[in-house]
Design a protein around this motif. Structure first.
Motif, PDB file in Angstrom:
ATOM      1  N   TRP A 376       0.806  -1.212   0.000  1.00 56.73           N
ATOM      2  CA  TRP A 376       0.000   0.000   0.000  1.00 56.73           C
ATOM      3  C   TRP A 376       0.847   1.273   0.000  1.00 56.73           C
ATOM      4  CZ3 TRP A 376      -3.924   2.214  -1.732  1.00 56.73           C
ATOM      5  CH2 TRP A 376      -4.312   3.483  -1.248  1.00 56.73           C
ATOM      6  N   LEU A 514      -3.367  -6.981  -1.317  1.00 57.74           N
ATOM      7  CA  LEU A 514      -2.810  -5.986  -0.390  1.00 57.74           C
ATOM      8  C   LEU A 514      -2.911  -6.546   1.021  1.00 57.74           C
ATOM      9  CD1 LEU A 514      -4.048  -2.400  -1.365  1.00 57.74           C
ATOM     10  CD2 LEU A 514      -1.690  -3.209  -1.215  1.00 57.74           C
ATOM     11  N   GLY A 517      -1.529  -2.056   5.182  1.00 55.71           N
ATOM     12  CA  GLY A 517      -1.937  -0.716   4.776  1.00 55.71           C
ATOM     13  C   GLY A 517      -3.068  -0.200   5.623  1.00 55.71           C
ATOM     14  N   ILE A 522      -6.896   4.002   2.716  1.00 50.39           N
ATOM     15  CA  ILE A 522      -7.369   3.411   1.461  1.00 50.39           C
ATOM     16  C   ILE A 522      -8.795   3.883   1.165  1.00 50.39           C
ATOM     17  CG2 ILE A 522      -7.844   1.253   0.242  1.00 50.39           C
ATOM     18  CD1 ILE A 522      -5.672  -0.088   1.923  1.00 50.39           C
TER      19      ILE A 522
END
Ligand SMILES: *[C@@H]1O[C@H](CO)[C@@H](O)[C@H](O)[C@H]1NC(C)=O
Ligand SMILES: *[C@@H]1O[C@H](CO)[C@@H](O)[C@H](O)[C@H]1NC(C)=O
Ligand SMILES: *[C@@H]1O[C@H](CO)[C@@H](O)[C@H](O)[C@H]1NC(C)=O
Ligand SMILES: *[C@@H]1O[C@H](CO)[C@@H](O)[C@H](O)[C@H]1NC(C)=O
Ligand SMILES: *[C@@H]1O[C@H](CO)[C@@H](O)[C@H](O)[C@H]1NC(C)=O
Ligand SMILES: *[C@@H]1O[C@H](CO)[C@@H](O)[C@H](O)[C@H]1NC(C)=O
Ligand SMILES: *[C@@H]1O[C@H](CO)[C@@H](O)[C@H](O)[C@H]1NC(C)=O
Ligand SMILES: *[C@@H]1O[C@H](CO)[C@@H](O)[C@H](O)[C@H]1NC(C)=O
Ligand SMILES: *[C@@H]1O[C@H](CO)[C@@H](O)[C@H](O)[C@H]1NC(C)=O
Length: 604
Positions: A376, A514, A517, A522
């Protein structure tokens, strides 16, 4: 012999030449500004108004154009004894018959107006000479009167080299003109002084009724005075009844020295690019973009480059192209691929860029193996970098550049995985209209084009913002907009993203590869992506606002509404067959000029 002095302007060369006529003559009735060099002979007799001489003169001049030798020389006589008038006209050897006729008729009017009673007179315009007299003037070499006209601007240095070059040029031109034959004695040519980047253009001409030797003698006499009158002048014209000569300097870098220096630094020669790319070998091919094929290369100094070999379908001329390259090369930002220069030789039109080692973003985000290595933080860094590059293009550079083809394959990644935007400024380099927000030629890539641009050809910075939004959603999901898979369904990314957002299931959008992160971060990016693809242009943020939203987490983001082209599962197709799609290796060009009613189509 010195009594009056004339200073008149005469334009010989539209470029740089303003000639200042500077003559010294006895009893001369000198011309008007429209007739820069006229000489009325007060000592050769006057005629009275209404005399036979005047009648003959008028009809001779009005019919002189019929007395052509076919090469710009006119010779005729009319009348008997004391009323006999002879006239000679001569046009510059390289002008058209029409231009010659027009010049001579202006000369005839001007000369009789300037010299209303003189039996003998002579005048010169830029393109022709006309004279008449009560005596015979055919076949006689005459160097009086003579005029010298010159530019008051002087060469600044290297006078000896210039004078030497001028003398050599005139020796050659004089000999060539003299050998020209009994119909035409004219020569033009040029000499260059490479060390000073100067080209000297010259002309030499005699009336063709002179012998070869008389012509040379005349030109020597005419040029003889130049050392004293016009030593060092950058433009000179010397005229006599039987011959004329002129030269003017062209300074290759007079008007745009700075641009020339920049251009010089930007110019690559074809041979070195051929060597660098292994003669554009297949093995060096990096890919094909919208405007041509890209090759990898290495210069002799070991610098790695990428060479874009442009297709020659631009209407743009070489000079405009060079100007645009100069401007685009000035755009420098760490998130833009740097344009190093260009090459224009023969049929080749090349753009030379810095080489960016890690290929383009699409190779990573759409590849399940490589994508897994893109965490990320890297993705966030890429989003921010693309945003900064676009902001620079839109607002911070001196040129206001709308990219028009932002997409994953136009984002290159450097060794540190920092993004660099490629292919900016192509609209300028291809002479697509930049100043108007409308264009009949849409250049962009399907899936990234904002609806107002794809449908109506309206583009603005906000169409780039739209493409940026698509890119952000692609980076987060790891999915191409056009082939979005979730479960067994193929749905378009924007519709799916909107639905998920609306149903509070936006976390489903996150690429399952992913592993780490910040979820809130996000989510913010999904929010931002959706804001960028709003149907209403005004609802989309500017790139400045985008950067602000990306960098200050305390800032609340507006709530997005339904994006453009929300497709509730259905696929619309267009029956308009006149729609011209030209799918060219990844870039879709939609030529709206071929269709007034364009419907937006979905590709399966
Ligand atoms: C021309 O006119 C002048 C003055 O009238 C006269 O002296 C001269 O003889 C003439 N020339 C000829 C060739 O007739
Ligand atoms: C001709 O006319 C001009 C004035 O128009 C005069 O100055 C000149 O003296 C005259 N020449 C002769 C020879 O009479
Ligand atoms: C030029 O004109 C003179 C006088 O009319 C004439 O004697 C001569 O033949 C002409 N020359 C040409 C080439 O027409
Ligand atoms: C200079 O003259 C040569 C012929 O001698 C010609 O080929 C060339 O095009 C000329 N150069 C310029 C810049 O006009
Ligand atoms: C032109 O000027 C230069 C430098 O002042 C001088 O050396 C040269 O003799 C001059 N040429 C002529 C023909 O007067
Ligand atoms: C002369 O000018 C041209 C273009 O104006 C430039 O390309 C060239 O490099 C210059 N040469 C020198 C020696 O200054
Ligand atoms: C490069 O390729 C062109 C044709 O594509 C060919 O004409 C040329 O001879 C080649 N040059 C070299 C140095 O191989
Ligand atoms: C990016 O390029 C650098 C230098 O070529 C290389 O060391 C690195 O492994 C590349 N990164 C990725 C993710 O491919
Ligand atoms: C994504 O692709 C679909 C077609 O699959 C298209 O309708 C839609 O406009 C695209 N989205 C964007 C943002 O371009």
């Amino acid at each position: 012999m010195v009594s009056s002095r004339l200073t008149r302007l005469l334009f010989l060369c539209t470029h740089i030449l303003v000639l200042i006529i500077n003559v010294n003559f006895t009893e001369a009735q000198l011309g008007t500004p429209e007739f820069p060099a006229a000489y009325c002979f007060d000592d050769k007799g006057n005629y009275t108004t209404g005399s036979t001489y005047q009648t003959n003169l008028d009809s001779l001049l009005s019919t002189l154009f019929d007395a052509s030798n076919g090469h710009g020389f006119y010779n005729s006589s009319l009348g008997e004894n004391k009323d006999r008038v002879s006239a000679i006209g001569l046009c510059r050897g390289d002008i058209t018959k029409e231009a010659c006729g027009s010049c001579l008729s202006r000369a005839a009017n001007g000369l009789t107006n300037n010299c209303p009673n003189q039996k003998e007179a002579i005048g010169w315009l830029a393109d022709c000479m006309l004279r008449y007299s009560n005596r015979s003037i055919y076949g006689i070499m005459e160097t009086n009167p003579g005029f010298d006209a010159f530019n008051t601007k002087l060469v600044s240095t290297g006078l000896d080299a210039f004078n030497q070059a001028v003398v050599i040029l005139f020796n050659g031109l004089g000999a060539k003109a003299a050998r020209g034959g009994h119909l035409w004695k004219f020569a033009s040519g040029n000499a260059t002084i490479p060390s000073a980047n100067i080209t000297i253009y010259g002309l030499a001409q005699c009336t063709p009724d002179l012998s070869e030797q008389s012509c040379i003698d005349c030109l020597e006499t005419a040029s003889g005075g130049l050392g004293s009158c016009c030593n060092g002048s950058i433009g000179v014209r010397a005229v006599t009844p039987s011959c004329s000569l002129s030269f003017w300097f062209h300074f290759a870098s007079l008007s745009c020295k700075e641009a020339d220096e920049i251009l010089e630094a930007l110019q690559f020669d074809l041979a070195s690019i051929r060597t660098a790319t292994n003669n554009f070998s297949e093995a060096n091919k990096l890919g094909r973009g919208g405007f041509g094929t890209v090759y990898r290369g290495r210069l002799l100094n070991q610098e790695d480059i990428a060479v874009k070999r442009l297709s020659r379908d631009s209407a743009q001329g070489d000079i405009e192209f060079k100007n645009e390259v100069t401007l685009v090369a000035k755009l420098q930002h760490r998130n833009l691929v740097r344009l190093l220069g260009f090459c224009l030789e023969g049929n080749e039109r090349l753009l030379i860029y810095e080489f960016v080692p890690n290929a383009s973003l699409d190779h990573f985000i759409f590849d399940p193996i490589r994508r897994a290595h893109l965490d990320w933080d890297s993705r966030y860094k890429i989003i921010l970098g693309i945003g900064r590059g676009l902001l620079y293009l839109h607002e911070d550079s001196r040129l206001r550049i709308i990219h028009r083809d932002m997409k994953a394959s136009n984002v290159l990644l450097d060794a540190e995985m920092q993004p660099k935007i490629a292919d900016f400024g192509m609209a300028r380099l291809f002479d697509l209209d930049q100043t108007q927000g409308d264009t009949s030629r849409v250049v962009g890539t399907y899936g990234y084009m904002a609806p107002e641009y794809a449908m109506r050809g309206h583009f603005s910075v906000k169409s780039d913002v739209y493409s940026f939004g698509v890119l952000v959603l692609e980076i987060i999901t790891g999915q191409k907009n056009t082939s979005f898979r979730h479960g067994g369904n193929v749905e378009d990314l924007l519709s799916y993203a909107w639905k998920s957002w609306n149903e509070d299931t936006a976390s489903n959008l996150i690429d399952p590869l992913l592993k780490s992160g910040s979820i809130p971060e996000i989510m913010r990016c999904i929010n931002l992506g959706l804001l960028c693809v709003q149907q209403n242009i005004a609802d989309r943020p500017t790139m400045a606002a985008v950067i602000l939203m990306l960098t200050s987490n305390s800032l609340d983001l507006p709530v997005p509404s339904q994006p453009a082209f929300f497709m509730d599962g259905g696929i619309e197709s267009s029956s308009d067959t006149s729609l011209a799609w030209d799918v060219n290796s990844g870039v879709t060009r939609l030529d709206l000029s071929k269709s007034n009613s364009v419907k937006y189509m979905l590709h399966g």
